[in-house]
Design a protein around this motif. Sequence first.
Motif, PDB file in Angstrom:
ATOM      1  N   ASP A  20       0.854  -1.186   0.000  1.00  0.00           N
ATOM      2  CA  ASP A  20       0.000   0.000   0.000  1.00  0.00           C
ATOM      3  C   ASP A  20       0.892   1.238   0.000  1.00  0.00           C
ATOM      4  OD1 ASP A  20      -1.766   2.105   0.517  1.00  0.00           O
ATOM      5  OD2 ASP A  20      -3.114   0.824   1.670  1.00  0.00           O
ATOM      6  N   VAL A  21       0.835   1.997  -1.085  1.00  0.00           N
ATOM      7  CA  VAL A  21       1.640   3.220  -1.185  1.00  0.00           C
ATOM      8  C   VAL A  21       0.725   4.440  -1.278  1.00  0.00           C
ATOM      9  CG1 VAL A  21       3.749   2.224  -2.130  1.00  0.00           C
ATOM     10  CG2 VAL A  21       1.864   2.733  -3.662  1.00  0.00           C
ATOM     11  N   THR A  22      -0.398   4.360  -0.573  1.00  0.00           N
ATOM     12  CA  THR A  22      -1.332   5.483  -0.531  1.00  0.00           C
ATOM     13  C   THR A  22      -0.637   6.715   0.025  1.00  0.00           C
ATOM     14  OG1 THR A  22      -3.212   4.003  -0.236  1.00  0.00           O
ATOM     15  CG2 THR A  22      -3.520   6.299   0.428  1.00  0.00           C
ATOM     16  N   SER A  23      -0.909   7.847  -0.581  1.00  0.00           N
ATOM     17  CA  SER A  23      -0.270   9.096  -0.173  1.00  0.00           C
ATOM     18  C   SER A  23      -0.659   9.459   1.250  1.00  0.00           C
ATOM     19  CB  SER A  23      -0.663  10.219  -1.134  1.00  0.00           C
ATOM     20  OG  SER A  23      -0.209  11.463  -0.648  1.00  0.00           O
ATOM     21  N   ASP A  24       0.295  10.034   1.984  1.00  0.00           N
ATOM     22  CA  ASP A  24       0.029  10.502   3.346  1.00  0.00           C
ATOM     23  C   ASP A  24      -0.635  11.873   3.367  1.00  0.00           C
ATOM     24  OD1 ASP A  24       1.244   8.217   4.346  1.00  0.00           O
ATOM     25  OD2 ASP A  24       3.233   9.134   4.305  1.00  0.00           O
ATOM     26  N   LEU A  25      -0.768  12.476   2.202  1.00  0.00           N
ATOM     27  CA  LEU A  25      -1.399  13.792   2.141  1.00  0.00           C
ATOM     28  C   LEU A  25      -2.889  13.683   2.466  1.00  0.00           C
ATOM     29  CD1 LEU A  25       0.214  15.172  -1.139  1.00  0.00           C
ATOM     30  CD2 LEU A  25       0.900  15.651   1.207  1.00  0.00           C
ATOM     31  N   CYS A  26      -3.387  14.624   3.217  1.00  0.00           N
ATOM     32  CA  CYS A  26      -4.818  14.648   3.545  1.00  0.00           C
ATOM     33  C   CYS A  26      -5.524  15.543   2.532  1.00  0.00           C
ATOM     34  CB  CYS A  26      -5.037  15.154   4.963  1.00  0.00           C
ATOM     35  SG  CYS A  26      -4.409  14.023   6.230  1.00  0.00           S
ATOM     36  N   ALA A  27      -6.093  14.947   1.530  1.00  0.00           N
ATOM     37  CA  ALA A  27      -6.770  15.702   0.475  1.00  0.00           C
ATOM     38  C   ALA A  27      -8.257  15.370   0.510  1.00  0.00           C
ATOM     39  CB  ALA A  27      -6.185  15.347  -0.892  1.00  0.00           C
ATOM     40  N   TYR A  28      -9.076  16.392   0.439  1.00  0.00           N
ATOM     41  CA  TYR A  28     -10.521  16.203   0.478  1.00  0.00           C
ATOM     42  C   TYR A  28     -11.160  16.963  -0.678  1.00  0.00           C
ATOM     43  CZ  TYR A  28      -9.566  14.749   5.301  1.00  0.00           C
ATOM     44  OH  TYR A  28      -9.072  14.120   6.408  1.00  0.00           O
ATOM     45  N   LYS A  29     -12.249  16.421  -1.171  1.00  0.00           N
ATOM     46  CA  LYS A  29     -13.015  17.105  -2.201  1.00  0.00           C
ATOM     47  C   LYS A  29     -14.032  18.019  -1.528  1.00  0.00           C
ATOM     48  CE  LYS A  29     -12.807  13.759  -5.990  1.00  0.00           C
ATOM     49  NZ  LYS A  29     -13.608  12.884  -6.894  1.00  0.00           N
ATOM     50  N   VAL A  30     -14.052  19.274  -1.952  1.00  0.00           N
ATOM     51  CA  VAL A  30     -15.027  20.227  -1.411  1.00  0.00           C
ATOM     52  C   VAL A  30     -15.645  21.000  -2.572  1.00  0.00           C
ATOM     53  CG1 VAL A  30     -13.810  20.507   0.780  1.00  0.00           C
ATOM     54  CG2 VAL A  30     -13.283  22.035  -1.114  1.00  0.00           C
ATOM     55  N   GLN A  31     -16.841  21.491  -2.344  1.00  0.00           N
ATOM     56  CA  GLN A  31     -17.468  22.349  -3.339  1.00  0.00           C
ATOM     57  C   GLN A  31     -17.535  23.771  -2.804  1.00  0.00           C
ATOM     58  OE1 GLN A  31     -21.375  20.791  -4.055  1.00  0.00           O
ATOM     59  NE2 GLN A  31     -22.194  21.360  -2.055  1.00  0.00           N
ATOM     60  N   LEU A  32     -17.459  24.730  -3.718  1.00  0.00           N
ATOM     61  CA  LEU A  32     -17.483  26.143  -3.347  1.00  0.00           C
ATOM     62  C   LEU A  32     -18.923  26.641  -3.429  1.00  0.00           C
ATOM     63  CD1 LEU A  32     -14.355  27.325  -5.367  1.00  0.00           C
ATOM     64  CD2 LEU A  32     -14.453  26.533  -3.004  1.00  0.00           C
ATOM     65  N   SER A  33     -19.395  27.203  -2.336  1.00  0.00           N
ATOM     66  CA  SER A  33     -20.788  27.674  -2.316  1.00  0.00           C
ATOM     67  C   SER A  33     -20.934  28.935  -3.162  1.00  0.00           C
ATOM     68  CB  SER A  33     -21.220  27.961  -0.878  1.00  0.00           C
ATOM     69  OG  SER A  33     -20.473  29.050  -0.346  1.00  0.00           O
ATOM     70  N   GLU A  34     -22.136  29.169  -3.659  1.00  0.00           N
ATOM     71  CA  GLU A  34     -22.400  30.358  -4.479  1.00  0.00           C
ATOM     72  C   GLU A  34     -22.226  31.626  -3.658  1.00  0.00           C
ATOM     73  OE1 GLU A  34     -26.125  30.179  -6.427  1.00  0.00           O
ATOM     74  OE2 GLU A  34     -25.718  28.266  -7.438  1.00  0.00           O
TER      75      GLU A  34
ATOM     76  N   VAL B  10     -15.521  25.523   6.668  1.00  0.00           N
ATOM     77  CA  VAL B  10     -16.038  24.290   6.079  1.00  0.00           C
ATOM     78  C   VAL B  10     -17.372  23.926   6.717  1.00  0.00           C
ATOM     79  CG1 VAL B  10     -15.589  21.831   5.675  1.00  0.00           C
ATOM     80  CG2 VAL B  10     -13.701  23.472   5.628  1.00  0.00           C
ATOM     81  N   GLY B  11     -18.336  23.629   5.841  1.00  0.00           N
ATOM     82  CA  GLY B  11     -19.634  23.153   6.295  1.00  0.00           C
ATOM     83  C   GLY B  11     -20.062  21.969   5.461  1.00  0.00           C
ATOM     84  N   LYS B  12     -21.285  21.512   5.659  1.00  0.00           N
ATOM     85  CA  LYS B  12     -21.804  20.371   4.908  1.00  0.00           C
ATOM     86  C   LYS B  12     -23.106  20.757   4.230  1.00  0.00           C
ATOM     87  CE  LYS B  12     -20.085  15.914   6.467  1.00  0.00           C
ATOM     88  NZ  LYS B  12     -20.468  14.568   6.982  1.00  0.00           N
ATOM     89  N   THR B  13     -23.187  20.378   2.948  1.00  0.00           N
ATOM     90  CA  THR B  13     -24.417  20.577   2.185  1.00  0.00           C
ATOM     91  C   THR B  13     -24.730  19.275   1.463  1.00  0.00           C
ATOM     92  OG1 THR B  13     -23.839  22.908   1.825  1.00  0.00           O
ATOM     93  CG2 THR B  13     -25.558  21.960   0.403  1.00  0.00           C
ATOM     94  N   ASN B  14     -25.841  18.656   1.820  1.00  0.00           N
ATOM     95  CA  ASN B  14     -26.223  17.366   1.224  1.00  0.00           C
ATOM     96  C   ASN B  14     -25.092  16.347   1.333  1.00  0.00           C
ATOM     97  OD1 ASN B  14     -28.716  18.469   0.459  1.00  0.00           O
ATOM     98  ND2 ASN B  14     -27.864  19.217  -1.484  1.00  0.00           N
ATOM     99  N   ASP B  15     -24.525  16.244   2.559  1.00  0.00           N
ATOM    100  CA  ASP B  15     -23.448  15.293   2.851  1.00  0.00           C
ATOM    101  C   ASP B  15     -22.183  15.558   2.041  1.00  0.00           C
ATOM    102  OD1 ASP B  15     -24.974  13.928   4.702  1.00  0.00           O
ATOM    103  OD2 ASP B  15     -25.851  12.614   3.186  1.00  0.00           O
ATOM    104  N   MET B  16     -22.044  16.749   1.470  1.00  0.00           N
ATOM    105  CA  MET B  16     -20.851  17.125   0.722  1.00  0.00           C
ATOM    106  C   MET B  16     -20.167  18.282   1.434  1.00  0.00           C
ATOM    107  SD  MET B  16     -19.031  16.570  -2.020  1.00  0.00           S
ATOM    108  CE  MET B  16     -17.787  17.403  -3.011  1.00  0.00           C
TER     109      MET B  16
END
Length: 735
Positions: free
Chosen positions: A599-613, A636-642
């Motif tokens: 397992d050579v998964t990156s140690d970087l903590c990267a998350y997908k986020v969306q930008l609100s209008e 950071v907040g949550k909108t529809n589990d995103m």
Amino acid sequence: MGTSVQVTPLCGVYSENPLCYLLSIDGFNFLMDCGWNDHFDPNVLQPLSRVSTKVDAVLLSHPDVLHLGALPYAMKHLGLTAPVYSTEPVYRLGLLTMYDHYLSRRQISDFDLFTLDDIDTAFQNVTRLTYSQSCHLSDKGEGIVIAPHVAGHLLGGTVWKITKDGEDIVYAVDFNHRKERHLNGTVLESFVRPAVLITDAYNALNNQLYKRQRDQEFIEAILKALRADGNVLLPVETAGRALELILILEHYWAQQHLSFPIFFLTNVSTSTIDYVKSFLEWMSDSIAKSFEHTRDNAFLLKHVNLIINKSELEKIAEVPKVVLASMASLEVGFSHDIFVEWATEAKNLVLFTEKGQFGTLARMLQVDPPPKAVKVTLSKRVPLVGDELKAYEEEQNRIKKEEALKVTLSKEEELRASHGSDANVADPMVIDVSSSHISSASGSRSSGHLDIFIDGFIPPATSIAPMFPFFETKAEWDDYGEVINPDDYIMKEEDQDQALMQGDLDGKLEEGSAHLLLDSAPSKVISNEMTVQVKCGLTYMDFEGRSDGRSVKSIISHVAPLKLVLVHGSAEATEHLKQHCIKHVCPHVYAPHIEETIDVTSDLCAYKVQLSERLMSNVLLKKLGDDEIAWVDAEVGKTNDMLTLLPLSSAPPTHKSVLIGDLKLADFKQFLASQGVQVEFTGGALRCGEHVTLRKISDASQKGGTGAQQILIEGPLTEEYYKIRKHLYSQFYLL
């Protein structure tokens, strides 16, 4: 959480065996190369057979057997159905390489692991890409981008860059940093700080001569043998490093006005060079520029003769000659037969330009000191005659009758099944239309002639034809005549390849062999074991086209991957490179064994986020090249589990100004000169005016030169100083 990455070697670790590795990226399985050895041993492929049905895509890096030799077999027998990706030269030359190996095997054995049709079928699945072309995968591979880059080892050879969520996984085996006559060097050094680098340790312990010295020794060895009235054999692969050797010989023969004949002998030599002539854009800059300015194609050969059967060579007068013949292993092919003939004379020379695979005749002859005698098997395919032919024909007739009976029975079963599916359909009626009473009766009812007499029922529209299922295809017509479909008259690309291949086969193979190879006549293989006294000269010179140990270490240090996986190399070379890289490159270095998943998964903590209008409506974007940039303060907040970036609920904190850009002192020098400032380079620094100096300072703590660069401006706080600083700030974007 970073992109999930696992690597599982299926072959080619802690050894020089063929290359084949399973790379899983977020559950999407890549098969990195699909190689086989020159013995075509199915046991080597057992690890592949256990995962072949799980493969989602195959990436091929080079057009030789070590990298793609198992592709036809895997698709025919192991259930491999995934799409294949490669460059155009890897596709074309790989196809010809497999043709050559198949034909060489069929000449001496009843080789049945795959056929020419299996080769064609396997390569029909190949999607061809150009260098640096990004290919976005879909469905299960959504979000993954693959791109081939120059490897520098073989024509079309590839370093694969796979990107997912901004993280790069680089697969770089058998690369060459040196620029050669027909190839540019690799671009691997342009990749900086990939998440994972998968590379080989093949040459980790080897150092090479300078190119000019190596070429000179190569020519001198050949000319020494020729001037002693001897012949020179160069065992080569079908469409690999032979291309570099051909250009070297062409150049020196033209330069020195030499008259010794040179021959390139493979089953597909003419097709190989014909394709290579059209691949100039894949070659070195010097070849491309030469063609652009003078229309001189480097592979319009004047001194190298292309032949595809040994009988043409035998027709040549007994004069000293150079022959480049396949295969490099000396196990099969023309090189094997020529070696047996020439090895007994001391005046001849066998010059190896690459290391033979383990267990092959070539590797046996490359040991020091070489053996004085070797056992070889001479095999030949001959037609069946007499009782053998009669027995073969009787057996074939019996098989044909059995197959015909099976076909008849299966059709009857299908017919019964189709009748049983509709209870309202009667059995087909067989009517003798020549019967006089039917024709007279039908004639009394109508003037037309009835071919089929139907009595008592009208069959439904879904039923089968009452007499026999024959459906005539009617042509469509318009005001101008019959409608023609142009696609019916266009030769498919695969058919063109087959036609070109057929042009090489028909009438040009050894007499009596062409039709035997294509199974057009019954034949058998006869073999004879013999001992060959090796009296000829045996020499090895490294023309493999791979970076040596010193260069490999330097390139890996420059790339500075976060994690490094080592494959393909002897156990000693692998361990040596592993320890070096742990000490000088990065602490995360892996060298897995066969079927060991790491397992050579990156140690970087990267998350997908969306930008609100609401956030984006207040962002001021500034143009930076082709992109737009902005400084954003958000929570950071949550909108529809995103995960969503929202505007701050309180006043944003202040932040230091950030200068964005990449300043090149040479460009800044020209800019200052255009503004009337006297400027010059002195000791690596830029002297501006009388008292101000600019220099760039890199952060030495960052490996690979990826750290932020500082611009140091020195001088007294005068009007000139502030003027220069203002010009300097104008070269950056301020956030």
